[in-house]
Design an enzyme around this catalytic site. Sequence first.
Site, PDB file in Angstrom:
ATOM      1  N   ARG A  95       0.812  -1.222   0.000  1.00 48.62           N
ATOM      2  CA  ARG A  95       0.000   0.000   0.000  1.00 48.62           C
ATOM      3  C   ARG A  95       0.846   1.274   0.000  1.00 48.62           C
ATOM      4  NH1 ARG A  95      -5.394   0.372   3.369  1.00 48.62           N
ATOM      5  NH2 ARG A  95      -5.623   1.931   1.736  1.00 48.62           N
ATOM      6  N   ARG A 140      -1.352  -1.089  13.104  1.00 45.00           N
ATOM      7  CA  ARG A 140      -0.845  -0.288  11.987  1.00 45.00           C
ATOM      8  C   ARG A 140      -0.118   0.965  12.513  1.00 45.00           C
ATOM      9  NH1 ARG A 140      -3.816  -1.764   7.166  1.00 45.00           N
ATOM     10  NH2 ARG A 140      -4.232  -3.978   7.379  1.00 45.00           N
ATOM     11  N   HIS A 169      -7.939  -1.368  12.476  1.00 52.25           N
ATOM     12  CA  HIS A 169      -7.890   0.098  12.414  1.00 52.25           C
ATOM     13  C   HIS A 169      -8.902   0.633  13.426  1.00 52.25           C
ATOM     14  CE1 HIS A 169      -6.416   0.607   7.962  1.00 52.25           C
ATOM     15  NE2 HIS A 169      -5.455   0.960   8.786  1.00 52.25           N
ATOM     16  N   CYS A 272     -14.005   3.571   5.689  1.00 47.94           N
ATOM     17  CA  CYS A 272     -12.719   3.316   5.018  1.00 47.94           C
ATOM     18  C   CYS A 272     -12.677   3.974   3.642  1.00 47.94           C
ATOM     19  CB  CYS A 272     -12.496   1.821   4.810  1.00 47.94           C
ATOM     20  SG  CYS A 272     -12.467   0.857   6.307  1.00 47.94           S
TER      21      CYS A 272
HETATM   22  N1  ARG Z   1      -7.350  -3.834   2.758  1.00 47.05           N
HETATM   23  C1  ARG Z   1      -7.163  -2.592   3.448  1.00 47.05           C
HETATM   24  C2  ARG Z   1      -6.082  -2.745   4.490  1.00 47.05           C
HETATM   25  O1  ARG Z   1      -6.024  -3.759   5.144  1.00 47.05           O
HETATM   26  C3  ARG Z   1      -8.451  -2.128   4.059  1.00 47.05           C
HETATM   27  C4  ARG Z   1      -8.356  -0.775   4.668  1.00 47.05           C
HETATM   28  C5  ARG Z   1      -9.593  -0.357   5.360  1.00 47.05           C
HETATM   29  N2  ARG Z   1      -9.532   0.987   5.751  1.00 47.05           N
HETATM   30  C6  ARG Z   1      -9.918   1.489   6.940  1.00 47.05           C
HETATM   31  N3  ARG Z   1      -9.918   2.770   7.083  1.00 47.05           N
HETATM   32  N4  ARG Z   1     -10.195   0.706   7.953  1.00 47.05           N
HETATM   33  O2  ARG Z   1      -5.277  -1.873   4.686  1.00 47.05           O
END
Ligand code: ARG
Length: 279
Positions: A95, A140, A169, A272
């Site tokens: 990402r 994260r 998150h 998200c």
């Molecule tokens: N597949 C993405 C990840 O794992 C999903 C992100 C979802 N975003 C959020 N704001 N929770 O990073």
Amino acid sequence: MTVSRVPRSRRFLVCDPRHFAVQYAINPWMHPDTPVDVDLARDQWQALIRAYRAHGHTVDTVEPVPGLPDMVFAANSAVVVDGRVFGSLFHAPQRRPESVHYDTWFKAAGYDVHRPESVCEGEGDLVWTGRYLLAGTGFRTTREAHREAQEFFGHPVIGLTLVDPHFYHLDTALFVLDGGPAEGVADIANIAYYPEAFSPGSREVLARLYPDAVLATREDALAFGLNSVSDGRHVFIAPRAEALAARLADRGYVPVPVDLSEFQKAGGGIKCCTQEIRS
Ligand code: ARG
């Protein structure tokens, strides 16, 4: 007596899911073998954008980039408060290239972008309450990024530890219902959250700060009910989070169900897909 809630129009930044896919697994929801229906995903996403516009919100879009299947999750790319843009540094290498595309959009729109030195996934983990930032960590965004955000914004940052990988998150476990006094609400801002997503100490912090919070069940949370967007009155919410929607309605909020089920395959939902620009 039910309170009458007052909406405030927002400015949102979003990204069309034309390149959306599940090609890697960086959270427990993602299974690269499960096919994604991109047409359905786009229809669902467009319904969200229509719902925002129908309720008086402004929606800006970032151009999606092929090969960046999670770029649709605009919330992760920055947090903007007082017109100041705190950009992102993603945990997953897959990402990382997204940040620069969002930074380019902000620069073209006339904003300076601060690039964090430590992993920080924007509004995914930094949630503005109208007075301070609630900041998730554990999966994260790092504690170091919390410190950096406090220094950058000059607003207090309150760290909260996430403990359940399904709610990796902060915006999967908590959302802000209204902005408190700034939005004509007599009391402090209020939130909805799922307590078990947090460490015991963080749960205590939330209970002290928000004695009147709307608490969600695990079912609500697993249905992405806490990945909602509120304008102070309307709550754009996953339709399967029925118990939570009923609790919100009891408190005078108006649930607006929008189904983003296709995005759950990537661990994402309404919030998200939505970044708020607070100028
Ligand atoms: N597949 C993405 C990840 O794992 C999903 C992100 C979802 N975003 C959020 N704001 N929770 O990073």
